[in-house]
Design a protein around this motif. Structure first.
Motif, PDB file in Angstrom:
ATOM      1  N   THR A  39       0.834  -1.212   0.000  1.00  0.00           N
ATOM      2  CA  THR A  39       0.000   0.000   0.000  1.00  0.00           C
ATOM      3  C   THR A  39       0.859   1.248   0.000  1.00  0.00           C
ATOM      4  N   LEU A  40       1.924   1.243   0.790  1.00  0.00           N
ATOM      5  CA  LEU A  40       2.835   2.384   0.815  1.00  0.00           C
ATOM      6  C   LEU A  40       3.471   2.583  -0.552  1.00  0.00           C
ATOM      7  N   LEU A  41       3.922   1.495  -1.163  1.00  0.00           N
ATOM      8  CA  LEU A  41       4.534   1.587  -2.483  1.00  0.00           C
ATOM      9  C   LEU A  41       3.549   2.129  -3.507  1.00  0.00           C
ATOM     10  N   ASN A  42       2.299   1.640  -3.463  1.00  0.00           N
ATOM     11  CA  ASN A  42       1.298   2.091  -4.432  1.00  0.00           C
ATOM     12  C   ASN A  42       0.973   3.575  -4.269  1.00  0.00           C
ATOM     13  N   MET A  43       1.058   4.082  -3.060  1.00  0.00           N
ATOM     14  CA  MET A  43       0.865   5.531  -2.867  1.00  0.00           C
ATOM     15  C   MET A  43       2.041   6.307  -3.434  1.00  0.00           C
ATOM     16  N   LEU A  44       3.246   5.766  -3.310  1.00  0.00           N
ATOM     17  CA  LEU A  44       4.413   6.437  -3.866  1.00  0.00           C
ATOM     18  C   LEU A  44       4.370   6.469  -5.388  1.00  0.00           C
ATOM     19  N   THR A  45       3.951   5.362  -5.995  1.00  0.00           N
ATOM     20  CA  THR A  45       3.896   5.316  -7.455  1.00  0.00           C
ATOM     21  C   THR A  45       2.714   6.097  -8.017  1.00  0.00           C
TER      22      THR A  45
END
Length: 374
Positions: free
Chosen positions: A50-56
């Protein structure tokens, strides 16, 4: 891409993501320095994806900010963030050659063919694939495909490079080789990298700092040696490396110092732990000790001035090459001791041997009893 630090400074400020009443990421704040290699480490369900998807940009935060070089990109579309992404399964276009795959982000940005050729050639040189430009992905090994994915991610010189379990599909030997290659590439580029993984070895060997996630929050942020030698919680101690845990309670001794009485131990054995000041007298605790910090001695060495031993019986010996993992049954619970075989040339313990188990007080850390519940 001349080796100077070209990476971006990244700030996550109170980043939160809710799905209905469930908070997948809860108020994470991190500052990632220019040119830093940060690993996000944690088990499945910790909130890493989820954190990665917010960054991307594939997920929008419920609240909080994502700043790259001071610019809040949290509401920008993915292609407008200037972020390179390397996925676990490469996501290469099978109908395109290596050069076409690498050049895809440049075409999307409207770069001229002349400039594209220069950038593609340079990116392939950096990943040591300069002779593979005309090949198709299905003619490449897994490691070569991963290099193509890396080249595609860096070809447009992004401010930030995200890697999502990039070595998960490779075999053990190739993973170890690619760790070295990725770290070399990151240093050459001066790139800022956020590397998401559940593999503690990858995180500890590659990252400048590691953020350990659990249940949507960062439990600890620090250098690899900070996390391994001074874990801030029982969860971190358990997840990063191996740890023996013993239950007990904290007590305040007559000299005003906090010590620990372990369940099953002799009452007079009030043991010191390195972080005793963080414990509350009368509360239940878990004491963590790394297997390599445990010593096994003959039973007659059970009494020791500084660190009293506990007697036990060797129940298993697992050969590991240079070391052997000894499992010992004791009144305080089963424990593991990782011993150097080089130092055991004269005395090797066997199953059934009685031993005195020692560890130095500085190698033991105490945690609240409920600390590892998750």
């Amino acid at each position: 891409m001349d080796g100077a630090a070209t990476g971006g400074e990244v700030e996550l400020d109170g980043l939160t993501k809710k799905y209905g009443t469930v908070e997948a990421v809860r108020g994470i704040s991190l500052n990632i320095r220019r040119g830093e290699f940060l690993a996000i480490l944690g088990p499945s369900g910790a909130g890493k994806t989820t954190l990665l998807n917010m960054l991307t940009g594939f997920e929008k935060p419920t609240s909080g900010a994502i700043r790259i070089n001071g610019r809040d990109v949290a509401r920008l579309a993915p292609h407008k963030r200037g972020i390179g992404v390397v996925f676990q399964h490469y996501a290469l276009f099978k109908h395109m050659t290596v050069a076409q795959n690498v050049g895809f982000p440049l075409r999307m940005r409207g770069m001229s063919m002349r400039e594209q050729r220069s950038h593609i050639q340079h990116a392939l040189e950096l990943v040591k694939l300069e002779g593979f430009a005309a090949r198709f992905p299905d003619r490449l090994s897994g490691g070569q495909q991963q290099r193509v994915a890396l080249a595609r991610a860096i070809v447009f010189r992004p401010a930030l490079l995200l890697m999502d379990e990039p070595l998960g599909a490779l075999d053990k030997r190739l993973r170890e080789h690619m760790r070295v290659e990725i770290k070399r590439l990151q240093r050459n580029l001066g790139a800022t990298v956020i590397y998401v993984t559940h593999d503690q070895n990858e995180a500890l060997t590659m990252a400048d700092r590691v953020a350990v996630m659990n249940d949507g929050v960062v439990e600890q942020l620090g250098t690899p040696d900070d996390l391994y030698e001074r874990p801030a919680s029982a969860f971190v101690a358990d997840f990063v490396g191996e740890t023996n845990f013993f239950t007990g309670r904290a007590v305040l001794d007559a000299d005003g110092r906090i010590r620990v009485v372990l369940d099953g131990d002799r009452p007079e054995h009030r043991r010191e732990v390195e972080n005793a000041a963080s414990l509350r007298p009368g509360s239940g605790v878990e004491v963590g000790v790394r297997p390599e910090e445990v010593s096994l001695l003959p039973p007659e060495h059970a009494e020791h001035d500084q660190a009293p031993a506990v007697l036990g019986t060797v129940s298993d010996v697992l050969y590991e090459g240079a070391t052997a993992l000894h499992v010992v049954e004791t009144p305080i619970g089963d424990l593991s001791a990782r011993l150097s075989l080089k130092n055991l040339r004269e005395t090797r313990w066997a199953v059934g041997d009685r031993v005195a188990v020692h560890w130095d007080a500085r190698a033991a850390r105490g945690y609240p009893a409920a600390d590892r519940a998750s």
